[in-house]
Write an enzyme that holds these catalytic residues in place. Structure first.
Site, mmCIF file in Angstrom:
data_model
loop_
_atom_site.group_PDB
_atom_site.id
_atom_site.type_symbol
_atom_site.label_atom_id
_atom_site.label_comp_id
_atom_site.label_asym_id
_atom_site.label_seq_id
_atom_site.Cartn_x
_atom_site.Cartn_y
_atom_site.Cartn_z
ATOM 1 N N LYS A 50 38.839 37.101 42.202
ATOM 2 C CA LYS A 50 39.443 36.794 41.343
ATOM 3 C C LYS A 50 41.341 37.548 40.606
ATOM 4 C CE LYS A 50 35.153 36.918 38.473
ATOM 5 N NZ LYS A 50 34.100 36.622 37.288
ATOM 6 N N GLU B 122 35.276 29.473 34.953
ATOM 7 C CA GLU B 122 36.494 30.540 34.477
ATOM 8 C C GLU B 122 37.493 28.548 34.732
ATOM 9 O OE1 GLU B 122 36.444 34.400 36.993
ATOM 10 O OE2 GLU B 122 34.796 34.840 35.806
ATOM 11 N N GLY C 140 29.272 38.540 34.733
ATOM 12 C CA GLY C 140 30.198 39.336 34.248
ATOM 13 C C GLY C 140 29.319 39.890 33.286
HETATM 14 P P1 PGA Z 1 30.249 38.719 38.634
HETATM 15 O O1 PGA Z 1 31.275 37.267 38.454
HETATM 16 O O2 PGA Z 1 29.498 39.233 39.929
HETATM 17 O O3 PGA Z 1 31.197 39.957 38.150
HETATM 18 O O4 PGA Z 1 28.899 38.347 37.705
HETATM 19 C C1 PGA Z 1 30.319 36.618 39.583
HETATM 20 C C2 PGA Z 1 31.800 35.317 40.069
HETATM 21 O O5 PGA Z 1 32.480 34.722 38.441
HETATM 22 O O6 PGA Z 1 31.837 34.669 40.701
#
Ligand code: PGA
Length: 255
Positions: free
Chosen positions: A8, A100, A180
């Site tokens: 990200k 996202e 997340g």
């Molecule tokens: P996360 O994110 O492992 O922090 O839950 C996964 C993603 O959004 O690809």
């Protein structure tokens, strides 16, 4: 097995170097690679080339993918990055349709489908993200949502195949409520996704399923089932090299 780190909007040059230093000097990456397991890292655009050079100089056999790309081919699209530019940087694939991107940047199922077509014609391997929100799960709409998100993309993939493009497509099932949050889907939910893709779009479509959403060294073993899943997309946990090693040790054993 494809193990993808979605960094990200994290990881500067110094942090990338520290991450790789933590994984370097380890013969095990070659052993895992020979077992068919690959680690793929997705940094922000400005670091794609830097990351490639840094992996090479440490002899680390990792793949590199982008987190997004533009749906248009080229031209007056200020701030955008094209599929051809990613190819130019020796990037092998691209994450598309992450929740996202859908939530904060207005990407629709249509845009995602356009991007997949563009990626395939440029020779990039697309990893297409999809998954329901908590509200959609609670109202019993999961299957409709999955079909709505996967359907238009799958149509484009079929068209590309008819045009002779045989690049595989991976699907990352990422329930929005699990990203997340520390909550993961369970194996029954993952099996349901796999059989839904199989029933609705056929075996070819169901053959590249990944799971993402709060995967870490504690949750990962309970989520994996051979034949159902072909890898994981990991955000938070894979910002840390030590966690990457712990997840790999759990799943594939320490060579
Ligand atoms: P996360 O994110 O492992 O922090 O839950 C996964 C993603 O959004 O690809």
């Amino acid at each position: 097995m494809l193990m993808i780190a979605n960094w990200k909007m994290n990881m500067t040059k110094g942090e990338i170097s520290a991450f790789l230093d933590c994984l370097a000097g380890e013969d095990r990456w070659r052993v895992w690679r020979d077992k068919g397991v690959r680690l793929v890292l997705c940094p922000s655009y400005p670091y794609l080339e830097f990351l490639g050079d840094q992996c090479k100089s440490r002899n680390l056999p990792f793949g590199i993918m982008a987190q997004n790309m533009c749906a248009f081919e080229k031209g007056a699209y200020t701030g955008e990055v094209s599929a051809a530019m990613l190819k130019d940087l020796a990037v092998e694939g691209v994450l598309l349709g992450h929740s996202e991107r859908r939530q904060y940047f207005g990407e629709t199922d249509g845009t995602v489908a356009e991007k997949v077509t563009r990626a395939l014609s440029a020779g990039l391997l697309p990893v297409v993200c999809f998954g329901e929100t908590r509200q959609e799960r609670e109202s019993g709409n999961c299957q409709t949502v999955w079909s709505r998100q996967v359907g238009p993309v799958w149509e484009r993939v079929q068209k590309s195949r008819e045009a002779g493009i045989r690049i595989p497509v991976y699907w990352a099932y990422e329930p929005v409520w699990a990203i997340g949050t520390g909550q993961t889907a369970g194996l029954p939910e993952i099996r349901e996704v796999s059989s839904h893709l199989l029933k609705t779009f056929g075996p070819d479509c169901a053959s590249g399923l990944l799971y993402g959403g709060s995967v870490n060294d504690e949750s990962v073993s309970g989520l994996f089932e051979k034949g159902t899943l072909h890898g994981f997309l990991v955000g938070t946990a894979f910002l840390d090299g030590g966690n990457v090693l712990r997840v790999f040790d759990r799943l594939f054993g320490r060579p």
